[in-house]
Design a protein around this motif. Sequence first.
Motif, PDB file in Angstrom:
ATOM      1  N   LEU A 150       0.866  -1.410  -0.006  1.00  0.00           N
ATOM      2  CA  LEU A 150      -0.031  -0.111   0.081  1.00  0.00           C
ATOM      3  C   LEU A 150       0.887   1.084  -0.134  1.00  0.00           C
ATOM      4  O   LEU A 150       0.301   2.417  -0.708  1.00  0.00           O
ATOM      5  N   THR A 151       2.086   1.359   0.658  1.00  0.00           N
ATOM      6  CA  THR A 151       2.872   2.307   0.633  1.00  0.00           C
ATOM      7  C   THR A 151       3.385   2.677  -0.748  1.00  0.00           C
ATOM      8  O   THR A 151       3.533   3.880  -0.866  1.00  0.00           O
ATOM      9  N   HIS A 152       3.802   1.519  -1.454  1.00  0.00           N
ATOM     10  CA  HIS A 152       4.076   1.688  -2.907  1.00  0.00           C
ATOM     11  C   HIS A 152       3.014   2.533  -3.540  1.00  0.00           C
ATOM     12  O   HIS A 152       3.279   3.068  -4.676  1.00  0.00           O
ATOM     13  N   CYS A 153       1.796   2.342  -3.482  1.00  0.00           N
ATOM     14  CA  CYS A 153       0.723   2.868  -4.068  1.00  0.00           C
ATOM     15  C   CYS A 153       0.668   4.369  -3.675  1.00  0.00           C
ATOM     16  O   CYS A 153       0.430   5.353  -4.520  1.00  0.00           O
ATOM     17  N   VAL A 154       1.071   4.868  -2.344  1.00  0.00           N
ATOM     18  CA  VAL A 154       0.910   6.011  -1.893  1.00  0.00           C
ATOM     19  C   VAL A 154       2.172   6.849  -2.302  1.00  0.00           C
ATOM     20  O   VAL A 154       1.851   7.993  -2.637  1.00  0.00           O
ATOM     21  N   ASP A 155       3.273   6.263  -1.780  1.00  0.00           N
ATOM     22  CA  ASP A 155       4.525   7.025  -2.267  1.00  0.00           C
ATOM     23  C   ASP A 155       4.745   7.218  -3.646  1.00  0.00           C
ATOM     24  O   ASP A 155       4.971   6.308  -4.497  1.00  0.00           O
ATOM     25  N   SER A 206      10.556  10.338  -5.947  1.00  0.00           N
ATOM     26  CA  SER A 206      12.052   9.785  -6.799  1.00  0.00           C
ATOM     27  C   SER A 206      13.126   9.801  -6.122  1.00  0.00           C
ATOM     28  O   SER A 206      13.596  10.825  -6.210  1.00  0.00           O
ATOM     29  N   PRO A 207      13.342   8.920  -5.283  1.00  0.00           N
ATOM     30  CA  PRO A 207      14.619   8.945  -4.402  1.00  0.00           C
ATOM     31  C   PRO A 207      15.893   9.034  -5.292  1.00  0.00           C
ATOM     32  O   PRO A 207      15.858   8.299  -6.747  1.00  0.00           O
ATOM     33  N   VAL A 208      16.750   9.669  -4.923  1.00  0.00           N
ATOM     34  CA  VAL A 208      18.279   9.738  -5.700  1.00  0.00           C
ATOM     35  C   VAL A 208      18.571   8.359  -6.012  1.00  0.00           C
ATOM     36  O   VAL A 208      19.020   7.957  -7.322  1.00  0.00           O
ATOM     37  N   TYR A 209      18.678   7.304  -5.053  1.00  0.00           N
ATOM     38  CA  TYR A 209      18.953   5.995  -5.251  1.00  0.00           C
ATOM     39  C   TYR A 209      17.619   4.994  -5.257  1.00  0.00           C
ATOM     40  O   TYR A 209      16.935   5.102  -4.440  1.00  0.00           O
ATOM     41  N   GLY A 210      17.581   4.376  -6.344  1.00  0.00           N
ATOM     42  CA  GLY A 210      16.177   3.659  -6.610  1.00  0.00           C
ATOM     43  C   GLY A 210      15.898   2.737  -5.768  1.00  0.00           C
ATOM     44  O   GLY A 210      14.805   2.470  -5.296  1.00  0.00           O
ATOM     45  N   GLY A 211      17.103   2.044  -5.050  1.00  0.00           N
ATOM     46  CA  GLY A 211      17.008   0.986  -3.873  1.00  0.00           C
ATOM     47  C   GLY A 211      15.997   1.664  -2.691  1.00  0.00           C
ATOM     48  O   GLY A 211      15.610   0.980  -1.874  1.00  0.00           O
ATOM     49  N   ARG A 261      13.488   3.141  -2.680  1.00  0.00           N
ATOM     50  CA  ARG A 261      11.938   2.776  -2.695  1.00  0.00           C
ATOM     51  C   ARG A 261      11.325   1.780  -1.914  1.00  0.00           C
ATOM     52  O   ARG A 261      10.397   2.119  -1.096  1.00  0.00           O
ATOM     53  N   GLU A 262      12.181   0.874  -1.697  1.00  0.00           N
ATOM     54  CA  GLU A 262      11.860  -0.352  -0.668  1.00  0.00           C
ATOM     55  C   GLU A 262      12.141   0.069   0.873  1.00  0.00           C
ATOM     56  O   GLU A 262      11.461  -0.137   1.589  1.00  0.00           O
ATOM     57  N   VAL A 263      12.971   1.166   0.942  1.00  0.00           N
ATOM     58  CA  VAL A 263      13.257   1.908   2.147  1.00  0.00           C
ATOM     59  C   VAL A 263      11.911   2.590   2.626  1.00  0.00           C
ATOM     60  O   VAL A 263      11.311   2.306   3.747  1.00  0.00           O
ATOM     61  N   LEU A 264      11.207   3.321   1.709  1.00  0.00           N
ATOM     62  CA  LEU A 264       9.950   3.699   2.242  1.00  0.00           C
ATOM     63  C   LEU A 264       8.763   2.975   2.289  1.00  0.00           C
ATOM     64  O   LEU A 264       8.077   3.062   3.111  1.00  0.00           O
ATOM     65  N   ALA A 265       8.714   1.898   1.563  1.00  0.00           N
ATOM     66  CA  ALA A 265       7.759   0.993   1.691  1.00  0.00           C
ATOM     67  C   ALA A 265       7.910   0.177   2.912  1.00  0.00           C
ATOM     68  O   ALA A 265       6.878   0.056   3.925  1.00  0.00           O
ATOM     69  N   ASP A 266       9.021  -0.120   3.343  1.00  0.00           N
ATOM     70  CA  ASP A 266       9.105  -0.757   4.388  1.00  0.00           C
ATOM     71  C   ASP A 266       8.920   0.156   5.836  1.00  0.00           C
ATOM     72  O   ASP A 266       8.538  -0.221   6.825  1.00  0.00           O
ATOM     73  N   PHE A 267       9.534   1.395   5.689  1.00  0.00           N
ATOM     74  CA  PHE A 267       9.515   2.509   6.303  1.00  0.00           C
ATOM     75  C   PHE A 267       7.692   2.728   6.797  1.00  0.00           C
ATOM     76  O   PHE A 267       7.289   2.864   7.946  1.00  0.00           O
TER      77      PHE A 267
END
Length: 191
Positions: free
Chosen positions: A101-106, A109-114, A116-122
């Motif tokens: 669900l976080t992937h849907c909301v977030d 565009s992080p500088v480092y593409g990886g 994106r999973e930080v934000l979803a786990d966060f």
Amino acid sequence: NHPCWARTTTRASHRIVFLGPQQLVSTMPDESLLRFDLAYLYLTDLFGRVPNPEGDRVTVYWKELWEFGGGVGGGKIIDIGNADPASKPMRVDNGLLYHELTHCVDDTSPVYGGMREVLADFGAAFAMMELGQVAGGRAAIGMATRAFLQDYLERDLEYWRIPNYGPSAGFLLHFITTHGKLSEDGTTRQV
């Protein structure tokens, strides 16, 4: 002609449409659906973005024919694989679905593409803590923080080589849990 199509049904909550095998979708507990709706609200507040400004609902689709044990989320769609048509009642208020669900909301565009999973786990850990699922939230934060310490701080590793998911989520969570201010009751930290 696959029988999965005959048993596929839908169920709507306040913010989400759930699709999948009838036995799975129709037996989800109402309080679990409500908590997932609340996670949607908390995450849209956290990221300052609503993924469906036109009012469309996010969909969660359990796919019987997709031989993938996890999930994929983004935009307005969450797909979950390996759906069991004879499953017992399933809860949707869990770390995997909060993560997707976080992937849907977030939409950052992080500088480092990886990252994106930080934000979803966060987002998943944040949702669990905010919704009173403290044991799950603390476990998610603890695992991510330990992975970050072991994979990054305790090694001589460039930040762009840090693995996705837990280790990179610990990048944010470590500093919050270490340097955040304690809440008034002394149980949680705030940034």
